[in-house]
Design a protein around this motif. Structure first.
Motif, PDB file in Angstrom:
ATOM      1  N   MET A   1       0.845  -1.182   0.000  1.00 31.06           N
ATOM      2  CA  MET A   1       0.000   0.000   0.000  1.00 31.06           C
ATOM      3  C   MET A   1       0.887   1.242   0.000  1.00 31.06           C
ATOM      4  O   MET A   1       1.893   1.281   0.700  1.00 31.06           O
ATOM      5  N   GLY A   2       0.526   2.250  -0.737  1.00 34.71           N
ATOM      6  CA  GLY A   2       1.352   3.443  -0.797  1.00 34.71           C
ATOM      7  C   GLY A   2       0.558   4.652  -1.224  1.00 34.71           C
ATOM      8  O   GLY A   2      -0.589   4.562  -1.673  1.00 34.71           O
ATOM      9  N   ILE A   3       1.179   5.788  -1.079  1.00 34.41           N
ATOM     10  CA  ILE A   3       0.571   7.074  -1.414  1.00 34.41           C
ATOM     11  C   ILE A   3       1.504   7.806  -2.361  1.00 34.41           C
ATOM     12  O   ILE A   3       2.725   7.795  -2.168  1.00 34.41           O
ATOM     13  N   GLU A   4       0.936   8.434  -3.377  1.00 36.71           N
ATOM     14  CA  GLU A   4       1.726   9.279  -4.264  1.00 36.71           C
ATOM     15  C   GLU A   4       0.979  10.570  -4.512  1.00 36.71           C
ATOM     16  O   GLU A   4      -0.181  10.556  -4.920  1.00 36.71           O
TER      17      GLU A   4
ATOM     18  N   ILE B   1       7.386  15.616  -5.925  1.00 32.87           N
ATOM     19  CA  ILE B   1       6.670  14.332  -5.872  1.00 32.87           C
ATOM     20  C   ILE B   1       6.923  13.681  -4.518  1.00 32.87           C
ATOM     21  O   ILE B   1       8.066  13.569  -4.072  1.00 32.87           O
ATOM     22  N   ASP B   2       5.846  13.254  -3.877  1.00 32.09           N
ATOM     23  CA  ASP B   2       5.949  12.553  -2.601  1.00 32.09           C
ATOM     24  C   ASP B   2       5.414  11.141  -2.758  1.00 32.09           C
ATOM     25  O   ASP B   2       4.255  10.939  -3.143  1.00 32.09           O
ATOM     26  N   ARG B   3       6.283  10.174  -2.470  1.00 33.42           N
ATOM     27  CA  ARG B   3       5.880   8.766  -2.480  1.00 33.42           C
ATOM     28  C   ARG B   3       6.090   8.193  -1.087  1.00 33.42           C
ATOM     29  O   ARG B   3       7.198   8.225  -0.549  1.00 33.42           O
TER      30      ARG B   3
ATOM     31  N   HIS C   1       9.288   7.569   3.237  1.00 35.84           N
ATOM     32  CA  HIS C   1       8.851   8.726   2.454  1.00 35.84           C
ATOM     33  C   HIS C   1       9.975   9.116   1.501  1.00 35.84           C
ATOM     34  O   HIS C   1      11.057   9.525   1.927  1.00 35.84           O
ATOM     35  N   ILE C   2       9.701   8.997   0.199  1.00 37.69           N
ATOM     36  CA  ILE C   2      10.659   9.393  -0.825  1.00 37.69           C
ATOM     37  C   ILE C   2      10.217  10.734  -1.407  1.00 37.69           C
ATOM     38  O   ILE C   2       9.093  10.884  -1.888  1.00 37.69           O
ATOM     39  N   HIS C   3      11.108  11.715  -1.333  1.00 43.01           N
ATOM     40  CA  HIS C   3      10.855  13.054  -1.863  1.00 43.01           C
ATOM     41  C   HIS C   3      11.621  13.170  -3.180  1.00 43.01           C
ATOM     42  O   HIS C   3      12.845  13.039  -3.204  1.00 43.01           O
TER      43      HIS C   3
END
Length: 454
Positions: free
Chosen positions: A1-4, A112-114, A97-99
């Motif tokens: 599960m993830g958010i972008e 972009i935020d993942r 959290h990848i920026h």
């Protein structure tokens, strides 16, 4: 599960990444409605760590991943366990959290935020909306200042740990300025200098380009003899001594806090501008003397700006911090008949006024730091209740505040009525981030703009 999530901001790639890499970025992006506060900011996006204070004495530790560090395109952080207080969050919740940053063209960057987490995206939509707006507005403010010739500066700030001072210091740092915090305790970091308000060290302002003076005891409280002395003593002599030192040092600008209390506690429906006469009351007398205490700097030819501040809106402090839990429980309501005028300003708009005072050489003297749309207490009550999706059915009788604050405190604080206009800022075509109350409260509380019509 993830958010972008992503957003395009009108600034070059390197400028955006540098903003994130500077001290203060985490504070500027932290939604003020969330029940957490910054304890320690990461000193590096490559391998630093940030620590947040959570309710119940718990901690959230965000550790940066050096393997993902690729400036100016990417950095990443993930929740970690570092001590017992951080164990519950670090063990129970997956969070990485990848920026990422992509150049759209020479003047625009896609942020972009993942996030890899089991937290539903809907729970974080307001957070990302807030972050993107803060980023875009802050970058735009710094661009305006640069276009008007403000160079990277060293700025001394008193009251840097307060509501306004902490937000202002973070804003200035992310803009590439060096903030020197003037503190009364023994300095704990290289960015602090010991300040004795009664007798400041002759070298206190060495290397400083401008001073922003915010320190002063809170005016909130029952107006006892001691409280009145604290309000007066924390403002007049310290301001005079610091202004005199600024005069001897030769700083570029001396920007001092002031208050719309200058206009008195009740001027009816009169529209009050910077040219309006002083009003009546204890606070009016104090503010007038407080402003006069900046005279040594002005007499030396230093540009002095006195920021007459309205009722600051932030869930981290002031009246909104007090009212928010009451209104959330459906226990809010107007005070008395609700006809009194409230001249307010969002915390970030106030930060922009102080920032403008640094770069706008045409600005000097007293400046009303209020939003261009003051409201009556009934309107404020209706807007806050609508933003929180709660009724506001419990009016506070006029004698209520007097029981807590005393007659004078109630008259000069709780039921004060001042219809103040930011005349000088409007004449300068100043840009307000949230000029109307509905949009200000929605942004600060992470809600959709509410309708208060009808």
């Amino acid at each position: 599960m993830g958010i972008e999530r992503s957003s395009v901001v009108p600034a070059p790639l390197n400028e955006v990444f540098d903003w994130f890499a500077r001290p203060g970025a985490f504070a500027r992006l932290s939604p003020p409605w969330q029940p957490m506060s910054l304890v320690e900011e990461a000193d590096s996006l490559a391998d630093g760590r940030a620590v947040l204070r959570l309710p119940g004495g718990l901690r959230w530790v965000a550790r940066h991943d050096q393997r993902a560090f690729d400036p100016p395109h990417r950095f990443a952080d993930e929740v970690a366990v570092d001590g017992l207080a951080s164990a519950p969050a670090g063990i129970a919740l997956r969070w990485r959290h990848i920026h990422e940053f992509e150049a759209v063209d020479a003047g625009h960057t896609r942020v972009i935020d993942r996030v890899d987490t089991p937290v539903p995206a809907a729970a974080l939509n307001a957070t990302f909306d807030y972050r993107y707006r803060q980023l875009a507005d802050d970058l735009a403010a710094h661009q305006r200042a640069a276009q008007h010739g403000l160079p990277a500066s060293t700025i001394a700030v008193t009251g840097a740990s307060g509501l306004v001072g902490s937000a202002l210091s973070a804003f200035l740092s992310t803009g590439g300025h060096t903030v020197v915090r003037l503190v009364r305790h023994t300095p704990r970091t290289p960015g602090e200098r010991h300040w004795d308000p009664a007798a400041p060290d002759p070298d206190l302002l060495k290397g400083v380009d401008a001073v922003i003076h915010l320190a002063g005891a809170s005016i909130a409280g029952r107006f006892t003899d001691k409280h009145r002395r604290d309000i007066t003593d924390s403002r007049l002599a310290p301001t005079r001594a610091l202004a005199a030192l600024a005069a001897r040092t030769g700083v570029r600008a001396f920007v001092s806090a002031s208050a719309i209390g200058y206009y008195g506690y009740d001027r009816g429906d009169t529209v009050l501008t910077e040219d309006s006469e002083r009003g009546e009351g204890f606070l009016a007398d104090v503010v007038a003397a407080w402003e006069a205490a900046t005279h040594p700097a002005a007499a030396a030819g230093i540009r002095v700006v006195r920021v007459r501040t309205g009722i600051v809106q932030s869930p981290r402090g002031g009246t909104l911090r007090l009212l928010r839990p009451l209104f959330t429980l459906g226990l809010g309501g107007r005070i008395g008949d609700g006809s009194q005028w409230l001249s307010w300003i969002g915390i970030d708009d106030l930060i922009d006024v102080y920032h403008r005072a640094l770069w706008d050489d045409s600005l000097s003297g007293s400046v009303n730091a209020v939003a261009p749309n003051p409201v009556r207490n009934t309107e404020y009550t209706r807007s806050l209740a609508a933003t929180l999706h709660r009724p506001a059915l419990l009016p506070v009788p006029a004698f209520g505040p007097a029981l807590l604050l005393g007659a004078q405190g109630s008259r000069e604080l709780a039921t004060a009525s001042q219809r103040v206009e930011p005349t000088r800022l409007l004449a300068a075509e100043h840009t307000f981030r949230t000029p109307d109350l509905d949009s200000a409260l929605a942004h600060l509380l992470g809600r959709q703009v509410a309708s208060t019509s009808g």
